[in-house]
Write a protein that holds these residues in place. Sequence first.
Motif, PDB file in Angstrom:
ATOM      1  N   PHE A   1       2.807   8.354  -0.050  1.00 17.44           N
ATOM      2  CA  PHE A   1       2.376   8.347   1.347  1.00 17.44           C
ATOM      3  C   PHE A   1       0.885   8.082   1.396  1.00 17.44           C
ATOM      4  CE2 PHE A   1       1.389  10.271   5.545  1.00 17.44           C
ATOM      5  CZ  PHE A   1       2.203   9.451   6.297  1.00 17.44           C
ATOM      6  N   ASN A   2       0.518   6.827   1.202  1.00 19.34           N
ATOM      7  CA  ASN A   2      -0.871   6.414   1.284  1.00 19.34           C
ATOM      8  C   ASN A   2      -1.210   6.044   2.729  1.00 19.34           C
ATOM      9  OD1 ASN A   2      -1.131   6.725  -1.488  1.00 19.34           O
ATOM     10  ND2 ASN A   2      -0.499   4.622  -1.878  1.00 19.34           N
TER      11      ASN A   2
ATOM     12  N   TYR B   1       9.040  11.471  13.085  1.00 17.62           N
ATOM     13  CA  TYR B   1       7.764  11.638  12.395  1.00 17.62           C
ATOM     14  C   TYR B   1       8.000  11.562  10.896  1.00 17.62           C
ATOM     15  CZ  TYR B   1       9.234  16.503  11.514  1.00 17.62           C
ATOM     16  OH  TYR B   1       9.925  17.624  11.109  1.00 17.62           O
ATOM     17  N   TYR B   2       6.933  11.289  10.144  1.00 16.03           N
ATOM     18  CA  TYR B   2       7.036  11.214   8.696  1.00 16.03           C
ATOM     19  C   TYR B   2       7.176  12.616   8.118  1.00 16.03           C
ATOM     20  CZ  TYR B   2       5.550   6.311   8.588  1.00 16.03           C
ATOM     21  OH  TYR B   2       5.468   4.944   8.748  1.00 16.03           O
ATOM     22  N   ILE B   3       8.201  12.816   7.326  1.00 14.53           N
ATOM     23  CA  ILE B   3       8.396  14.086   6.632  1.00 14.53           C
ATOM     24  C   ILE B   3       7.807  13.929   5.238  1.00 14.53           C
ATOM     25  CG2 ILE B   3      10.079  15.758   5.802  1.00 14.53           C
ATOM     26  CD1 ILE B   3      11.918  14.805   8.081  1.00 14.53           C
ATOM     27  N   ILE B   4       6.700  14.584   4.995  1.00 14.66           N
ATOM     28  CA  ILE B   4       5.916  14.378   3.788  1.00 14.66           C
ATOM     29  C   ILE B   4       6.264  15.446   2.751  1.00 14.66           C
ATOM     30  CG2 ILE B   4       3.576  14.134   2.862  1.00 14.66           C
ATOM     31  CD1 ILE B   4       2.664  13.649   5.765  1.00 14.66           C
ATOM     32  N   ASN B   5       6.521  14.983   1.539  1.00  9.67           N
ATOM     33  CA  ASN B   5       6.687  15.907   0.418  1.00  9.67           C
ATOM     34  C   ASN B   5       5.295  16.314  -0.045  1.00  9.67           C
ATOM     35  OD1 ASN B   5       6.931  17.064  -2.165  1.00  9.67           O
ATOM     36  ND2 ASN B   5       8.887  16.007  -2.503  1.00  9.67           N
TER      37      ASN B   5
ATOM     38  N   ASN C   1       4.280  18.263  -2.273  1.00 13.52           N
ATOM     39  CA  ASN C   1       4.062  18.477  -3.711  1.00 13.52           C
ATOM     40  C   ASN C   1       3.549  17.211  -4.395  1.00 13.52           C
ATOM     41  OD1 ASN C   1       4.909  21.172  -3.594  1.00 13.52           O
ATOM     42  ND2 ASN C   1       7.075  20.556  -3.764  1.00 13.52           N
ATOM     43  N   ASN C   2       4.142  16.070  -4.048  1.00  9.94           N
ATOM     44  CA  ASN C   2       3.681  14.826  -4.671  1.00  9.94           C
ATOM     45  C   ASN C   2       3.216  13.794  -3.644  1.00  9.94           C
ATOM     46  OD1 ASN C   2       6.053  13.937  -3.511  1.00  9.94           O
ATOM     47  ND2 ASN C   2       7.153  13.653  -5.444  1.00  9.94           N
ATOM     48  N   ASN C   3       3.031  14.241  -2.378  1.00  6.46           N
ATOM     49  CA  ASN C   3       2.499  13.385  -1.319  1.00  6.46           C
ATOM     50  C   ASN C   3       3.278  12.075  -1.197  1.00  6.46           C
ATOM     51  OD1 ASN C   3       0.644  13.193   0.790  1.00  6.46           O
ATOM     52  ND2 ASN C   3      -0.695  11.831  -0.375  1.00  6.46           N
ATOM     53  N   SER C   4       4.580  12.198  -1.062  1.00  3.50           N
ATOM     54  CA  SER C   4       5.436  11.024  -0.930  1.00  3.50           C
ATOM     55  C   SER C   4       6.354  11.202   0.273  1.00  3.50           C
ATOM     56  CB  SER C   4       6.279  10.820  -2.195  1.00  3.50           C
ATOM     57  OG  SER C   4       7.153  11.928  -2.382  1.00  3.50           O
TER      58      SER C   4
ATOM     59  N   ASP D   1       0.815  -1.211   0.000  1.00  9.75           N
ATOM     60  CA  ASP D   1       0.000   0.000   0.000  1.00  9.75           C
ATOM     61  C   ASP D   1       0.850   1.262   0.000  1.00  9.75           C
ATOM     62  OD1 ASP D   1      -2.612  -1.211   0.064  1.00  9.75           O
ATOM     63  OD2 ASP D   1      -2.120  -1.866   2.085  1.00  9.75           O
ATOM     64  N   GLY D   2       2.143   1.134  -0.155  1.00 10.74           N
ATOM     65  CA  GLY D   2       2.973   2.297  -0.381  1.00 10.74           C
ATOM     66  C   GLY D   2       3.599   2.921   0.841  1.00 10.74           C
ATOM     67  N   HIS D   3       3.879   2.152   1.853  1.00  8.81           N
ATOM     68  CA  HIS D   3       4.608   2.704   2.989  1.00  8.81           C
ATOM     69  C   HIS D   3       5.485   1.616   3.581  1.00  8.81           C
ATOM     70  CE1 HIS D   3       1.989   0.746   5.996  1.00  8.81           C
ATOM     71  NE2 HIS D   3       1.043   0.960   5.110  1.00  8.81           N
ATOM     72  N   GLY D   4       6.460   2.054   4.364  1.00  7.77           N
ATOM     73  CA  GLY D   4       7.474   1.115   4.807  1.00  7.77           C
ATOM     74  C   GLY D   4       7.239   0.510   6.167  1.00  7.77           C
ATOM     75  N   THR D   5       6.377   1.094   6.953  1.00  9.47           N
ATOM     76  CA  THR D   5       6.055   0.501   8.241  1.00  9.47           C
ATOM     77  C   THR D   5       4.539   0.525   8.417  1.00  9.47           C
ATOM     78  OG1 THR D   5       5.947   2.464   9.645  1.00  9.47           O
ATOM     79  CG2 THR D   5       8.137   1.632   9.130  1.00  9.47           C
TER      80      THR D   5
END
Length: 596
Positions: free
Chosen positions: A559-560, A525-529, A531-534, A451-455
């Motif tokens: 980052f789903n 914490y997750y550092i979210i881009n 611009n492209n939500n990644s 689903d597009g995430h690592g943890t």
Amino acid sequence: MGGYNSGHYNTSNDGNLKTATSTVTYLRFMFITLSVACLMQISYQYGGGGSGSAGGSSAAGSIFGCTTILYNVGNDKNDNEGVDSNTNQHLRKIDPDVPINSYIKKKKKKDPSIIEIASNEDIEIEEDIEIESSDVQEEIKIPKFIIDSIYKIEQDRIDYNITDEYRCQQYGVNVLPQNERHKKRIFFGSMLANENSDIIKAHAIEVYNMYHVISFVESNTTHFNTPRPMNYYPFESKNAKQLIDSELFGISQKTNVFIDYWLEDQPELLYMQREVEQRNTIWKRWITQGMQPNDIGIMADLDEIVSRDFLNSLQVCDYPKLQHDPSTRPDCQAPKMILSSIQFEGSPQCIKQYEWFHPDIILGNCILDVGDNSGRVIPERNINKNSHGNSHLNVHINKGNRQIEWGTRDYNNYPQDIIDSKRFPLWDGRDIREVNGNEIGLTNYVHPYNDGHGTSAAYGTAYHLHNWFNDLDVLRHKYATYGHAYKEAITDPLSKIQGDLDTLVRCHRNLGNDVINMPHDAVPYYIINQNNNSIEIDVEEEEREDNEKVTKKKVVVPFNGNRPVFFQNLTYVKERNELVTKLIQSDEKKYKSYYP
């Protein structure tokens, strides 16, 4: 209670009382006056606050020597005693064994505004005595809650735009046979405290019409046994009536909401042990509402929200821990499911890279007074002065947490004869939250990488909306007074108080996870881009055949992840993020910053 005659009176907003007769002695009149004073004190002296929080004076103090007692407000349609037909409010004493000096109940055959005082003192009162007020308190009108269309669309998508089979596949379990689906009732329980109204609304929208019984408990003392004002005290409390009568958590035909009150004088209980006993009131409410062995109990805090998709799955999926065969006796050694919660720290934009390990789920067949308790043992309990288990400080009484050798931290740590005979105890409200009882790990989606995430921290079966405050001075007060109190929380920079608050600061100041001298308990914490939500994450490579150390590499992935229904309101999300940033800026001007 002993035999008695009763005096009657009506209450009014200004509390003025008119005596209807003067045929009694001075002492008898003083007795009536004292009783009225006690009742009015209980009825009108409630303020803001919630269980486990600090501050303020007691909502039901004892300046007249009145004994505080445990009452309930609810919408139980099966109990007609004590119901005011105008307000649908119930006033009931929960525990008949609690010693009291007086109690209150609605009269059945007379004016519903008349309240009867009964005393266990052996004092006779003339039957013709009445004390009346000049006015009748105006009824509080509570409008019904209506789900906004933006949330209703998302609720319907979650509920109906997926097959039962696929829903269960997400969690790695089989679907139940058609005739076994939607058979389990779900009972929820939580303490009430100083929750932000956004938390209450977010929780209600997520679980709307999903719970059969919701049990809330509020206390009039802090974890330190100091008095605190109450937000939801009964007797025409608007806050209490809004939770119950507005149908905020679901229509009354599907969801029954109760508020009970823990007002007991037990100074020997301190810190989290005090909360442990308060949670047992939730268990009592479940029992009185007829929980059955095939029903599900969920124990949580109000900021811990089970996802709507997972609540649907509880009705249609064959989770091994929730299987009930009436002909088979479960051992109940490790009966719990613990959910993997996405941690939103203070705002929607700050998501921790680690999941939270609550709420807790258990089937009724392992709950005390619901399941079969024959031949089982009663666990030993203790309280201690520092709540860290130092044996020389233990006071062995049947209150608080189980002792450490009764499965508290390790479900295999029981007396050997209990393990051999499998006479493991059933679980009450004190155990469901605090005792380990889990052998399967956190319950989450089975394929998080796909689903597009690592943890698993970006996907979850629940959401933890942590530290959702609109005033950081209130937040500081929480950390200074709750079960894991930090005395300097009133004055220290936020990052020094607790690692979660450091995460909040770094996230909203865009400092990242690699700052120098970051506190030892800080959480990345997750550092979210945006611009492209990644996001950029560490991914472990497959282990080599020669068993060399597994290496990691950084990759960028979408980052789903699932999110609370409440976050469909993007305007709220934006405004919340901006508010917390401003709150931190203001706080650092006042209390300085941990970082340059």
